[in-house]
Design a protein around this motif. Structure first.
Motif, PDB file in Angstrom:
ATOM      1  N   ILE A  47       0.887  -1.168   0.000  1.00  8.91           N
ATOM      2  CA  ILE A  47       0.000   0.000   0.000  1.00  8.91           C
ATOM      3  C   ILE A  47       0.919   1.211   0.000  1.00  8.91           C
ATOM      4  O   ILE A  47       1.527   1.559   1.013  1.00  8.91           O
ATOM      5  N   ALA A  48       1.066   1.774  -1.168  1.00  9.05           N
ATOM      6  CA  ALA A  48       2.076   2.825  -1.348  1.00  9.05           C
ATOM      7  C   ALA A  48       1.713   3.644  -2.555  1.00  9.05           C
ATOM      8  O   ALA A  48       1.118   3.137  -3.512  1.00  9.05           O
ATOM      9  N   GLN A  49       2.050   4.918  -2.484  1.00  4.52           N
ATOM     10  CA  GLN A  49       1.801   5.751  -3.645  1.00  4.52           C
ATOM     11  C   GLN A  49       3.105   6.165  -4.318  1.00  4.52           C
ATOM     12  O   GLN A  49       4.182   5.896  -3.791  1.00  4.52           O
ATOM     13  N   THR A  50       2.946   6.847  -5.440  1.00  2.00           N
ATOM     14  CA  THR A  50       4.118   7.330  -6.166  1.00  2.00           C
ATOM     15  C   THR A  50       4.957   8.209  -5.254  1.00  2.00           C
ATOM     16  O   THR A  50       4.406   8.986  -4.471  1.00  2.00           O
ATOM     17  N   GLY A  51       6.262   8.066  -5.350  1.00  3.02           N
ATOM     18  CA  GLY A  51       7.136   8.876  -4.503  1.00  3.02           C
ATOM     19  C   GLY A  51       7.754   8.054  -3.389  1.00  3.02           C
ATOM     20  O   GLY A  51       8.680   8.496  -2.721  1.00  3.02           O
ATOM     21  N   THR A  52       7.256   6.820  -3.198  1.00  6.15           N
ATOM     22  CA  THR A  52       7.780   5.982  -2.116  1.00  6.15           C
ATOM     23  C   THR A  52       8.915   5.079  -2.610  1.00  6.15           C
ATOM     24  O   THR A  52       9.533   4.384  -1.822  1.00  6.15           O
ATOM     25  N   GLY A  53       9.128   5.075  -3.928  1.00  5.17           N
ATOM     26  CA  GLY A  53      10.148   4.186  -4.489  1.00  5.17           C
ATOM     27  C   GLY A  53       9.593   2.809  -4.815  1.00  5.17           C
ATOM     28  O   GLY A  53      10.330   1.835  -4.915  1.00  5.17           O
ATOM     29  N   LYS A  54       8.274   2.734  -5.012  1.00  6.20           N
ATOM     30  CA  LYS A  54       7.650   1.428  -5.228  1.00  6.20           C
ATOM     31  C   LYS A  54       8.075   0.777  -6.549  1.00  6.20           C
ATOM     32  O   LYS A  54       8.146  -0.437  -6.641  1.00  6.20           O
ATOM     33  N   THR A  55       8.379   1.593  -7.560  1.00  5.27           N
ATOM     34  CA  THR A  55       8.744   1.000  -8.854  1.00  5.27           C
ATOM     35  C   THR A  55      10.027   0.172  -8.720  1.00  5.27           C
ATOM     36  O   THR A  55      10.077  -0.977  -9.149  1.00  5.27           O
ATOM     37  N   ALA A  56      11.047   0.770  -8.107  1.00  2.00           N
ATOM     38  CA  ALA A  56      12.294   0.013  -7.925  1.00  2.00           C
ATOM     39  C   ALA A  56      12.055  -1.174  -6.996  1.00  2.00           C
ATOM     40  O   ALA A  56      12.672  -2.227  -7.157  1.00  2.00           O
ATOM     41  N   ALA A  57      11.131  -1.014  -6.034  1.00  3.21           N
ATOM     42  CA  ALA A  57      10.858  -2.099  -5.076  1.00  3.21           C
ATOM     43  C   ALA A  57      10.402  -3.355  -5.791  1.00  3.21           C
ATOM     44  O   ALA A  57      10.773  -4.456  -5.425  1.00  3.21           O
ATOM     45  N   PHE A  58       9.602  -3.208  -6.842  1.00  2.54           N
ATOM     46  CA  PHE A  58       9.191  -4.435  -7.543  1.00  2.54           C
ATOM     47  C   PHE A  58      10.087  -4.738  -8.746  1.00  2.54           C
ATOM     48  O   PHE A  58      10.370  -5.882  -9.051  1.00  2.54           O
ATOM     49  N   ALA A  59      10.580  -3.671  -9.409  1.00  2.00           N
ATOM     50  CA  ALA A  59      11.319  -3.914 -10.656  1.00  2.00           C
ATOM     51  C   ALA A  59      12.665  -4.603 -10.409  1.00  2.00           C
ATOM     52  O   ALA A  59      13.029  -5.536 -11.137  1.00  2.00           O
ATOM     53  N   LEU A  60      13.387  -4.181  -9.370  1.00  5.29           N
ATOM     54  CA  LEU A  60      14.732  -4.736  -9.170  1.00  5.29           C
ATOM     55  C   LEU A  60      14.707  -6.254  -8.943  1.00  5.29           C
ATOM     56  O   LEU A  60      15.391  -6.994  -9.660  1.00  5.29           O
ATOM     57  N   PRO A  61      13.916  -6.750  -7.981  1.00  6.05           N
ATOM     58  CA  PRO A  61      13.942  -8.205  -7.782  1.00  6.05           C
ATOM     59  C   PRO A  61      13.367  -8.994  -8.961  1.00  6.05           C
ATOM     60  O   PRO A  61      13.831 -10.103  -9.251  1.00  6.05           O
ATOM     61  N   ILE A  62      12.386  -8.413  -9.644  1.00  6.59           N
ATOM     62  CA  ILE A  62      11.817  -9.141 -10.789  1.00  6.59           C
ATOM     63  C   ILE A  62      12.853  -9.205 -11.927  1.00  6.59           C
ATOM     64  O   ILE A  62      13.077 -10.259 -12.529  1.00  6.59           O
ATOM     65  N   LEU A  63      13.523  -8.084 -12.177  1.00  7.00           N
ATOM     66  CA  LEU A  63      14.553  -8.079 -13.223  1.00  7.00           C
ATOM     67  C   LEU A  63      15.652  -9.086 -12.887  1.00  7.00           C
ATOM     68  O   LEU A  63      16.152  -9.806 -13.752  1.00  7.00           O
ATOM     69  N   GLN A  64      16.014  -9.139 -11.597  1.00  4.63           N
ATOM     70  CA  GLN A  64      17.055 -10.088 -11.178  1.00  4.63           C
ATOM     71  C   GLN A  64      16.623 -11.541 -11.445  1.00  4.63           C
ATOM     72  O   GLN A  64      17.397 -12.352 -11.938  1.00  4.63           O
ATOM     73  N   GLN A  65      15.375 -11.837 -11.109  1.00  3.17           N
ATOM     74  CA  GLN A  65      14.890 -13.200 -11.350  1.00  3.17           C
ATOM     75  C   GLN A  65      14.877 -13.523 -12.831  1.00  3.17           C
ATOM     76  O   GLN A  65      15.228 -14.633 -13.244  1.00  3.17           O
ATOM     77  N   LEU A  66      14.468 -12.560 -13.639  1.00  8.75           N
ATOM     78  CA  LEU A  66      14.429 -12.809 -15.091  1.00  8.75           C
ATOM     79  C   LEU A  66      15.839 -13.059 -15.620  1.00  8.75           C
ATOM     80  O   LEU A  66      16.074 -13.948 -16.429  1.00  8.75           O
ATOM     81  N   PHE A  67      16.786 -12.279 -15.126  1.00  8.11           N
ATOM     82  CA  PHE A  67      18.168 -12.370 -15.610  1.00  8.11           C
ATOM     83  C   PHE A  67      18.836 -13.678 -15.184  1.00  8.11           C
ATOM     84  O   PHE A  67      19.600 -14.283 -15.939  1.00  8.11           O
ATOM     85  N   THR A  68      18.519 -14.118 -13.963  1.00  7.24           N
ATOM     86  CA  THR A  68      19.233 -15.295 -13.449  1.00  7.24           C
ATOM     87  C   THR A  68      18.532 -16.618 -13.793  1.00  7.24           C
ATOM     88  O   THR A  68      19.056 -17.685 -13.502  1.00  7.24           O
ATOM     89  N   THR A  69      17.351 -16.552 -14.389  1.00 11.17           N
ATOM     90  CA  THR A  69      16.673 -17.791 -14.787  1.00 11.17           C
ATOM     91  C   THR A  69      16.878 -18.013 -16.290  1.00 11.17           C
ATOM     92  O   THR A  69      16.428 -17.193 -17.095  1.00 11.17           O
ATOM     93  N   PRO A  70      17.563 -19.096 -16.672  1.00 11.04           N
ATOM     94  CA  PRO A  70      17.818 -19.308 -18.100  1.00 11.04           C
ATOM     95  C   PRO A  70      16.500 -19.484 -18.867  1.00 11.04           C
ATOM     96  O   PRO A  70      15.564 -20.112 -18.367  1.00 11.04           O
ATOM     97  N   TYR A  71      16.445 -18.901 -20.037  1.00 11.16           N
ATOM     98  CA  TYR A  71      15.185 -18.928 -20.794  1.00 11.16           C
ATOM     99  C   TYR A  71      15.451 -18.611 -22.260  1.00 11.16           C
ATOM    100  O   TYR A  71      16.296 -17.786 -22.586  1.00 11.16           O
TER     101      TYR A  71
END
Ligand code: AMP
Length: 420
Positions: A47-71
């Motif tokens: 529960i967060a609005q813009t300005g709290t850093g929510k985009t990086a909060a979800f984007a960083l770990p998801i990008l990491q998972q995508l990068f480290t999972t062979p596909y």
């Protein structure tokens, strides 16, 4: 361990390098809470609005998972899908992801309506790792057979409350029917009405939950009320309310500097002691006004949002929003000036015929409908005209404290200069 850097959150060096380059030094609370949980593939409710850093909060770990999972990418598919309510937000998320993913070899696409489909179809034809989309155009392309969500392993809803407000629920249901059940799901919303709770319950499994709107809790302690009043009657309403002596120390907010000056004139005309602080006043004038307000020499202080930032005055009994703020978040900051350190406080807001939209945004943020009070009978006030000499003498007699006497002296000097 106190987490003070992104290097402690389990992120790979390809990501921390991009963050370092973009001067992201300290993770925000939602990032500290979300990143480790999301790396463990947990569902998440933020529960967060813009300005709290929510985009990086979800984007960083998801990008990491995508990068480290062979596909191996397949045509028309994506592994991660971010759903956003508007084109602007979709673009903003995409821009951020591009920055974070600078050292990852991932492919991303952004899809929204109001533009031609051709380029969007073209990029999707090769398949992507991350797709950021608004629901309407996405559904359209799914129905045309141009996008296939059968490979989605990560699904993120951003600003879910806004998506529902915009009437996307039917599109979302249809989109959901094409996504595998086995996946990691994240939902972010600025507010938590029951419709979002229901949506979250139906989509998330044992989610980690975080609410980063702490100020709103404090705000609940403040007695809030609202008057619907025409623009031209605000002056009479303010003068009428200030007849109540319980309003002994009030800060009055104006959206503009010009408006603040006008309110000061109106109050002086009604013989209510006041001063203004705003960006056009010198630092000395601001400090003087603030000191006079602090030590009770003047009963009211008129301020703009920017000038009032960081002001800490004890025992403010009332905050009066003569104008509603242009930024709904400012409402919370404004009314937080009262009810400090456990004392009680009240916030009174005026809403004129042009401010209905602003009121709606504020109520969404505070998750609460401000009680509406009946506007009292208002007196017909004389128009504000330049003060006559006779009136000046009259006001001078009533100026009992040094702050006002000084103010009058200055006015006289100015008047003298103008005559020369
Ligand atoms: P958001 O709430 O995701 O819209 O982010 C608001 C702004 O803060 C964006 O411009 C981000 O780039 C920036 N931002 C997010 N997290 C951090 C951080 N930890 N350090 C510095 N800037 C950040």
């Amino acid at each position: 361990m106190t987490i003070t850097s992104f290097h402690h959150l389990g992120l790979i060096k390809e990501l921390t390098r991009a963050l370092d380059e973009n001067n992201y030094k300290t993770p925000t609370p939602i990032q500290i809470s979300a990143i480790p949980a999301l790396l463990e593939e947990r569902d998440f409710l933020g529960i967060a609005q813009t300005g709290t850093g929510k985009t990086a909060a979800f984007a960083l770990p998801i990008l990491q998972q995508l990068f480290t999972t062979p596909y191996t990418r397949t045509p028309c598919t994506t592994r991660a899908l971010v759903l956003a309510p508007t084109r602007e937000l979709a673009i903003q998320i995409a821009d951020n992801c591009e920055i974070y993913a600078k050292y990852l070899s991932l492919r991303q696409a952004t899809i929204y309506g109001g533009v031609k489909q051709k380029a969007q179809i073209q990029i999707m034809s090769g398949g992507v790792d991350l797709l950021i989309a608004t629901p309407g155009r996405l559904l359209d392309l799914i129905q045309q057979g141009r996008i296939d969500l059968g490979s989605v392993t990560h699904l993120i809803f951003d600003e879910a409350d806004r998506m529902l407000d915009m009437g996307f629920i039917k599109d979302i249901r249809k989109i959901m029917a094409t996504i595998p059940k086995e996946r990691q799901t994240l939902l972010f919303s600025a507010t938590m009405p029951s419709s979002i709770t229901q949506l979250a319950n139906s989509l998330l499994s044992n989610p980690k939950r975080i609410d980063v709107t702490p100020e709103v809790v404090t705000v609940r302690k403040i007695k809030q009320s609202l008057y619907k009043v025409s623009k031209k009657n605000k002056r009479a309403l303010l003068a009428t309310l200030l007849k109540n002596e319980d309003i002994s120390k009030a800060i009055i907010f104006s959206r503009t500097k010009h408006g603040a000056n006008r309110i000061v004139k109106e109050l002086e005309h009604a013989e209510i002691s006041t001063a203004a602080i705003h960006g056009n006043k010198s630092q000395t004038a601001r400090q003087k006004a603030l000191d006079a307000f602090k030590n009770g020499e003047i009963r009211t202080l008129v301020a703009t949002d920017i000038a009032a930032r960081g002001i800490d005055v004890d025992n403010i009994t009332h905050v009066i929003n003569y104008d509603l703020p242009a930024e709904p978040e400012s409402y919370v900051h404004r009314i937080g000036r009262t009810a400090r350190a456990g004392t009680s406080g009240a916030a009174i807001s005026f809403c004129d015929e042009t401010e209905g939209k602003l009121l709606k945004l504020i109520e969404r943020i505070i998750k609460f409908q401000i009680p509406l009070l009946k506007t009292p009978n208002l007196p017909k006030l004389e128009p504000l005209v330049k003060e006559t000499q006779a009136r000046k003498v009259e006001v001078k007699k009533k100026a009992t404290n040094s702050f006002q006497k000084n103010k009058l002296k200055k006015q006289r000097t100015r008047l003298g200069k103008n005559r020369k």
